[in-house]
Design a protein around this motif. Structure first.
Motif, PDB file in Angstrom:
ATOM      1  N   ARG A 248       0.822  -1.210   0.000  1.00  0.00           N
ATOM      2  CA  ARG A 248       0.000   0.000   0.000  1.00  0.00           C
ATOM      3  C   ARG A 248       0.855   1.259   0.000  1.00  0.00           C
ATOM      4  O   ARG A 248       0.442   2.297  -0.521  1.00  0.00           O
ATOM      5  CB  ARG A 248      -0.966   0.006   1.192  1.00  0.00           C
ATOM      6  N   HIS A 251       1.408   3.263  -3.220  1.00  0.00           N
ATOM      7  CA  HIS A 251       0.283   3.976  -3.824  1.00  0.00           C
ATOM      8  C   HIS A 251       0.219   5.449  -3.433  1.00  0.00           C
ATOM      9  O   HIS A 251      -0.403   6.238  -4.139  1.00  0.00           O
ATOM     10  CB  HIS A 251      -1.041   3.315  -3.416  1.00  0.00           C
ATOM     11  N   PHE A 291      -7.087  -1.731   2.253  1.00  0.00           N
ATOM     12  CA  PHE A 291      -6.387  -1.251   1.071  1.00  0.00           C
ATOM     13  C   PHE A 291      -6.863   0.155   0.731  1.00  0.00           C
ATOM     14  O   PHE A 291      -8.050   0.471   0.908  1.00  0.00           O
ATOM     15  CB  PHE A 291      -6.646  -2.189  -0.106  1.00  0.00           C
ATOM     16  N   PRO A 292      -5.975   1.041   0.259  1.00  0.00           N
ATOM     17  CA  PRO A 292      -6.395   2.403  -0.094  1.00  0.00           C
ATOM     18  C   PRO A 292      -7.560   2.401  -1.078  1.00  0.00           C
ATOM     19  O   PRO A 292      -7.517   1.701  -2.097  1.00  0.00           O
ATOM     20  CB  PRO A 292      -5.138   3.003  -0.728  1.00  0.00           C
ATOM     21  N   ARG A 297      -5.587  -2.218  -7.971  1.00  0.00           N
ATOM     22  CA  ARG A 297      -4.906  -3.506  -7.875  1.00  0.00           C
ATOM     23  C   ARG A 297      -5.028  -4.206  -9.225  1.00  0.00           C
ATOM     24  O   ARG A 297      -6.107  -4.242  -9.812  1.00  0.00           O
ATOM     25  CB  ARG A 297      -5.531  -4.379  -6.796  1.00  0.00           C
TER      26      ARG A 297
END
Length: 469
Positions: A248, A251, A291-292, A297
């Motif tokens: 993560r 990102h 997850f952001p 993904r």
């Protein structure tokens, strides 16, 4: 016993030191409680607008055609466009080192010249023509970038030997832990190397108008290098960066998308290793909760690494392959197709020799086309914050049937997969998904009333698209 909010308690303790009155403490607390909470997005970069509902395709130029050239590949663009491909990821296009080369042709990932084009693939003019043609057709093109290591005979070895990591006795050495004997590792503690690599990446965006990079083993290179390089590239044009990594942290300021290795592992575990669904459910739960929200993904059932070293999609997913393709294309993420998958390629391509793909019509191309057409038009399946969050639909066969819904604005898509080798009749707790739906592939209509019973054959799947009034 009276329990004060933590902040109020801190203010109360401070009041003993600063003579703040009780009235002031209460007023400060009211101001804090009245202030609207405005969460800050973890992802600070701005994705290119065109990426919000995009798909991606990995191009192995060497093996794509008997010629193995940019020009020969160009003839496949209309077919890929019709299938719904948006981003073309071209494996490394640079000249390949000769010293310590693997096999006859060597590895794309042993780069001899970061500013050159591998003559086996064509010329710089040929490559620019491919980029221009892709853009004319409404597609985007990124190239593979190998920043962690170079070939042993890259010109930088003699010009700047200090830019490379060394063994304890001061010799050049391959990247530790892996069998990458045909390459040697850079040392990113060297400012000159960082500037060189940033300038080289800027060169390709500026001179060839590519749209970004897939960055090889991105986690082996310091994050601050990627963050700075991203900011420099965006000054030229909005770029798209894909990291071959799953973290993560990448990102936040650097990458639009990372690999979802974990999803591949979880699907593989259920379909061919006989494991239960718990790991897959855990992946989906973590994707939603940790997850952001605006991080992309990349989801897949194959890529060049899996294909080369771990078998084919057929061996990795068995009779659950189609179900896995559908799952990877409807969960949160951007689906990838590897060269030849749409033709049902059932072998591993040679990594360091010529080994042309055999092209033929195959049902997989139809499956991908249907899925990608839906992704383009249905906001529920868009990427990152642009798409709908996955909401689990509980059912009475959780160790066989995976069921979830995604919804955005007026669009809703439900994925139902019997992820097992046995037939099953399942009851869905679909109270919040009531309505009329059309199944994507069969085009049959379904009416969900809130407590619905459906039957599935082994590995059967349904993608239900809500009908609009």
């Amino acid at each position: 016993m009276i329990r004060l909010p933590i902040l109020a308690l801190i203010l109360l303790l401070l009041s003993g030191c600063n003579n703040i009155s009780d009235k002031q403490i209460i007023e400060n607390q009211k101001k804090i409680e009245a202030s609207p909470y405005e969460p800050k997005e973890y992802v600070e970069i701005t994705h290119p607008e065109w990426s919000k509902n995009a798909t991606i395709y990995e191009v192995n130029i060497r093996q794509y055609t008997p010629e193995g050239t940019f020009k020969a590949f160009e003839s496949h663009l209309p077919r890929l466009k019709a299938m719904g491909i948006d981003i073309l990821w071209i494996m490394p296009i640079h000249p390949i080192g000769i010293k310590n080369r693997k096999g006859t042709l060597g590895s794309y990932y042993a780069v001899k010249d970061y500013y050159g084009v591998n003559p086996e693939l064509g010329t710089m003019a040929d490559f620019k023509a491919l980029v221009d043609k892709a853009h004319e057709m409404g597609m985007y093109l990124i190239i593979d970038w190998v920043a962690n290591h170079s070939s042993w005979d890259n010109e930088l070895v003699s010009r700047h030997p200090e830019w490379y990591s060394k063994s304890p006795d001061g010799k050049f050495e391959p990247t530790p832990w892996y069998d990458w004997e045909d390459s040697i590792e850079f040392d990113y503690n060297q400012p000159g190397l960082r500037q060189y690599m940033t300038d080289a990446m800027k060169f390709w965006v500026d001179k060839t108008n590519i749209d970004g990079f897939r960055c090889d083993v991105a986690g082996f290179v310091p994050i601050d290098f990627w963050e700075n390089t991203r900011s420099e590239l965006d000054k030229i044009k909005p770029v798209f960066l894909l990291a071959e990594w799953e973290s993560r942290d990448l990102h936040k300021k650097a990458f639009d998308m990372t690999y979802s290795w974990s999803l591949w592992n979880r699907m593989h575990a259920v379909t061919t290793k006989g494991e239960n669904m718990n790991g897959l459910i855990e992946y989906l739960a973590h994707d939603v909760n940790s997850f952001p929200k605006n991080g992309y993904r990349m989801t897949f059932t194959d890529n060049h690494d899996k294909n080369s070293w771990e078998g084919t999609p057929y061996t990795n997913f068995g009779k659950g392959l189609e179900a896995s393709i559908v799952l990877a294309a409807t969960v949160n993420g951007m689906p990838l197709v590897y060269s030849g998958q749409e033709a049902g390629m059932n072998r591993s391509l040679a990594r360091f020799e010529k080994d042309s793909i055999q092209w033929k019509d195959h049902p997989f191309a139809h499956i991908y086309t249907r899925l990608f057409t839906l992704k383009h038009t249905n906001q529920a399946l868009w990427n990152g914050k642009y798409g709908g969050e996955m909401i689990r639909i509980f059912n009475d066969k959780p160790q066989q049937v995976l069921s979830f819904s995604r919804e955005k604005n007026s669009d809703r898509v439900i994925t139902l997969v019997n992820y097992s080798k046995n037939p099953v009749t399942v009851v869905l707790n679909s109270e919040y998904q009531k309505g009329n739906y059309t199944e994507l592939f069969s085009e049959e209509t379904y009416l969900l009333k809130g407590n619905d019973t459906l039957s599935f054959k082994p590995w059967e799947y349904h993608v239900l698209v809500q009908q609009k009034n």
